[in-house]
Design an enzyme around this catalytic site. Structure first.
Site, PDB file in Angstrom:
ATOM      1  N   PHE A  17       1.047   5.324   0.731  1.00  0.00           N
ATOM      2  CA  PHE A  17       0.383   6.280   1.390  1.00  0.00           C
ATOM      3  C   PHE A  17       1.259   7.602   1.122  1.00  0.00           C
ATOM      4  O   PHE A  17       2.106   7.759   0.770  1.00  0.00           O
ATOM      5  CB  PHE A  17       0.511   6.044   2.988  1.00  0.00           C
ATOM      6  CG  PHE A  17      -0.009   4.784   3.534  1.00  0.00           C
ATOM      7  CD1 PHE A  17      -1.091   4.932   4.322  1.00  0.00           C
ATOM      8  CD2 PHE A  17       0.608   3.588   3.539  1.00  0.00           C
ATOM      9  CE1 PHE A  17      -1.790   3.770   4.652  1.00  0.00           C
ATOM     10  CE2 PHE A  17       0.177   2.491   4.119  1.00  0.00           C
ATOM     11  CZ  PHE A  17      -1.317   2.457   4.857  1.00  0.00           C
TER      12      PHE A  17
ATOM     13  N   THR B 151       0.850  -1.210   0.014  1.00  0.00           N
ATOM     14  CA  THR B 151      -0.031   0.191   0.204  1.00  0.00           C
ATOM     15  C   THR B 151       0.751   1.290   0.057  1.00  0.00           C
ATOM     16  O   THR B 151       1.855   1.194   0.846  1.00  0.00           O
ATOM     17  CB  THR B 151      -0.985   0.003   1.200  1.00  0.00           C
ATOM     18  OG1 THR B 151      -1.823  -1.269   1.270  1.00  0.00           O
ATOM     19  CG2 THR B 151      -1.640   1.032   1.301  1.00  0.00           C
TER      20      THR B 151
END
Ligand code: PEP
Ligand code: MN
Length: 674
Positions: free
Chosen positions: A280, A278
């Site tokens: 960010f 992921t």
């Protein structure tokens, strides 16, 4: 603990303490160098030759102590990543003070969530920053608090490699006045966690964030009589377990969240895909400056005007200046359906004249161009991010201007005047346009022990991709034909253990999809170069294909075969010269060195050489490899074996570990980097 274990264990504890102390000392030295780099603005951030020296010395020391240079090498790589991160952070002027900065940072979720872990990683090298972390029920609430001045930063997930882009974050970036000031990439390792004594077979409900549940469907579908329930974030699903105190319940969250709450890990790595990351972004109210020497990324929102070809012109403004586009996302404007805004990420710095020029040019094709931010560019593990200029220099030095030969039937593989050399990646390892690749491994996968030892020798010698035949095309039907799919599984496991992507040969049309599911690249052997049905099928997959030149195929035949794969849609083709049949019998085949510069004239595809099958004898492999590198090959594929005398296939040409070392030294001495 039994009495005899006590002394060695306390010895280990003592050594660990010393290791940490030494590490802290090493980082202080790294910081001292970093500080001097930050005051001398001309000093380059990376010194590649120094890094290589350190690596070679470390490897040598490890070997004299009888340690595996592979495992110790991994430790050093991690230490170097850490050191680079420390020095990069020091370039930020505000880090160069002893003044402690109190920062209020918001995120969605509770403590132990993936966002919280990401903050720990992102701020790990800013000792003067004291974080006050605040969890919020939604991204929008965190952003509200930032806008009101209750926070200095907010951390928002922006995309996940399995689930895709997070629309809510994109919408917030478009609607609010936010600046992206940093990014972080977190490898996500979903664990199934439960109370002590819980058993997977007994579970009745599993809770987690809906995205996490969606990422684990294959594993979850194997359970019967077990329901799933969505929660606001992964860590709160773990907290619920403690409150309910029911052994029939479980949660999916990070190992860290489980550890913090004292929960038991019932199963690790349950996501549908092995790679789950992921990204960010850290947002602030105002933009921040980034030292021009750091690898940087810029995020932009673009609304093009309605003239035909406007988007293409915008993208071309980057392409012509060699600015890499790392993301392009189109989203409908909520207030006017069927009109789109484009989100772009580019690799480059706001202050780079090339970037400025490109943005100026784009403004004339755009209705709006909003800069979301220019910020340090991070990689998955913080490893080797070569600044763009460095790659461009390598390309320039490696590629003398080729005479362009165009041919209408080679629409995709042929070289046109505007064509840059292509880069193809095998499991993340690039080849082409200045990137050199060494593929090595045994002719055939024989046993688990053999392929594991093979992977180890390739990794330790510095090879980047592991080869090994599971399906062998043998001249005689009585020779060993390979282990088939069980062999492929052994190959993948050995590659996984030594972090090497794998390549294997495909013989049959019906095996293409199944092999593509586990191998990082597929090889078409010399005997199959004109198996057109096989080539067409390979055109439909999303895996690189190594296409070997047929025993009596011309260069034109080889390119026409590549065109078959590319016409089907798959552009990831690597060509391989492996020797041809001539009247000469002193070698197994005759290596056609001239094919390399000829191919370079005619195609943008990377070209590698297989000196092993051309030579047929170990003694000849090294000189032929050196000739190939000198003639401009982009890589080599060689056969090696942990025990050549007992190899089941092609033992006369298998290199030993020492031969591999010599080969790598010779590649490096010719100025090619591995
Ligand atoms: C091989 O690489 O294992 C092989 C069989 O090579 P070729 O197809 O070039 O003979
Ligand atoms: Mn072979």
């Amino acid at each position: 603990m039994s009495g005899e274990l006590k002394p060695p264990r306390s010895r280990i504890d003592e050594i660990d303490r010393k290791l940490v102390e030494l590490m802290a000392e090493r980082m202080n030295a790294v910081r001292a160098i970093g500080k001097s780099k930050s005051t001398d603005t001309e000093a380059p951030l990376r010194d590649h030759s120094r890094e290589q020296e350190v690596q070679a010395r470390w490897q040598g020391e490890a070997e004299t102590h009888g340690l595996s240079s592979y495992f110790t090498g991994r430790i050093l790589r991690e230490v170097m990543n850490y050191s680079r991160r420390v020095q990069e952070e020091l370039l930020d002027r505000s880090q160069n003070t002893t003044h402690v900065r109190q920062l209020r940072v918001g995120f969605q979720g509770v403590s132990g969530s993936y966002s919280d872990l990401t903050l720990t990683k992102l701020f790990s090298e800013r000792p003067q920053c004291r974080l006050e972390r605040k969890g919020f029920a939604s991204f929008a609430r965190a952003v509200d608090a930032l806008e009101n001045g209750d926070l200095d930063y907010a951390l928002l997930p922006i995309e996940n490699t399995i689930a895709g882009s997070l629309n809510e974050t994109y919408q917030l970036l478009a609607d609010r006045q936010l600046s992206i000031v940093d990014e972080e990439i977190l490898p996500v390792d979903h664990c199934l966690v439960g109370l002590k004594g819980a058993e997977v077979e007994q579970l009745r409900v599993i809770r987690s964030h809906p995205v996490a549940l969606q990422q684990c469907t294959i594993w979850l579908n194997k359970l019967s009589n077990c329901a799933t329930e969505g929660t606001t974030d992964t860590a709160s699903s773990a907290e619920a377990l403690l409150n309910n105190n029911d052994p029939h319940e479980a949660a999916i969250c990070s190992e860290e969240a489980a550890g913090r709450l004292g929960l038991t890990i019932l199963e690790r790595n349950i996501a549908n895909q092995a790679h789950n990351y992921t990204r960010f972004v850290l947002v602030a109210r105002e933009p921040e400056t980034v030292d021009a020497r750091r690898p940087a990324r810029m995020s932009l929102i673009l609304m093009v005007n309605h003239r035909r070809g406007s988007l293409a012109k915008c993208l071309d403004a980057f392409a012509r200046r060699q600015i890499n586009l790392s993301k392009l996302e189109s989203r409908a404007k909520p207030e006017s359906p069927w009109e789109y805004q484009f989100y772009l990420d580019i690799e480059g710095h706001r202050e780079d004249p090339k970037v400025k020029e490109a943005l100026d040019e784009i403004s004339s094709h755009a209705n709006t161009l909003k800069e979301l931010g220019c910020y340090p560019r991070r990689s998955v593990f913080g490893e080797d991010l070569v600044p763009e200029e460095h790659v461009a220099e390598e390309v320039a030095s490696a590629k003398p201007e080729a005479k362009i030969v165009s041919n209408a039937s080679l629409r995709r593989s042929g070289r046109k005047p505007a064509h840059e050399p292509s880069i193809v990646k095998i499991g993340g390892v690039p080849i082409g346009a200045g990137h050199f690749m060494l593929i090595a491994g045994p002719c055939a996968v024989e046993t688990r022990a053999q392929i594991t030892a093979g992977a180890r020798m390739v990794r330790e010698a510095g090879g980047q991709v592991l080869r090994g035949g599971a399906f062998k095309p043998r001249t005689s039907p009585y020779s060993f034909q390979g282990l088939g799919f069980p062999g492929l599984e052994l190959l993948c496991q050995a590659g996984g253990a030594y972090e090497l992507p794998v390549i294997t040969e495909v013989l049959r049309l019906e095996d293409v999809n199944r092999i593509a599911q586990s191998a990082d690249a597929l090889q078409v052997g010399a005997r199959n170069m004109q198996n057109f049905e096989l080539l067409k099928k390979l055109g439909k997959i999303d895996r690189p294909v190594l296409l070997k030149r047929g025993l009596s195929a011309t260069v034109a035949d080889l390119l026409a075969a590549a065109e078959y794969i590319m016409a089907g849609g798959n552009q990831q083709v690597i060509l391989c010269e492996r020797g041809i049949r001539t009247f000469e019998t002193a070698t197994r085949s005759t290596l056609d060195i001239s094919a390399i510069p000829v191919l370079k004239e005619r195609t943008h595809l990377p070209v590698i050489v297989d000196p092993s099958h051309a030579a047929g004898r170990r003694e000849l492999v090294l000189p032929l490899a050196a000739a190939a590198v000198a003639a401009g090959a982009d890589g080599l594929i060689v056969e090696c074996h942990p025990d050549p005398d007992n190899a089941m296939c092609d033992k006369e040409q298998a290199l030993t570990r020492e031969d591999l070392d010599e080969l790598v030294a010779s590649i490096k001495s010719m100025g090619r980097m591995l």
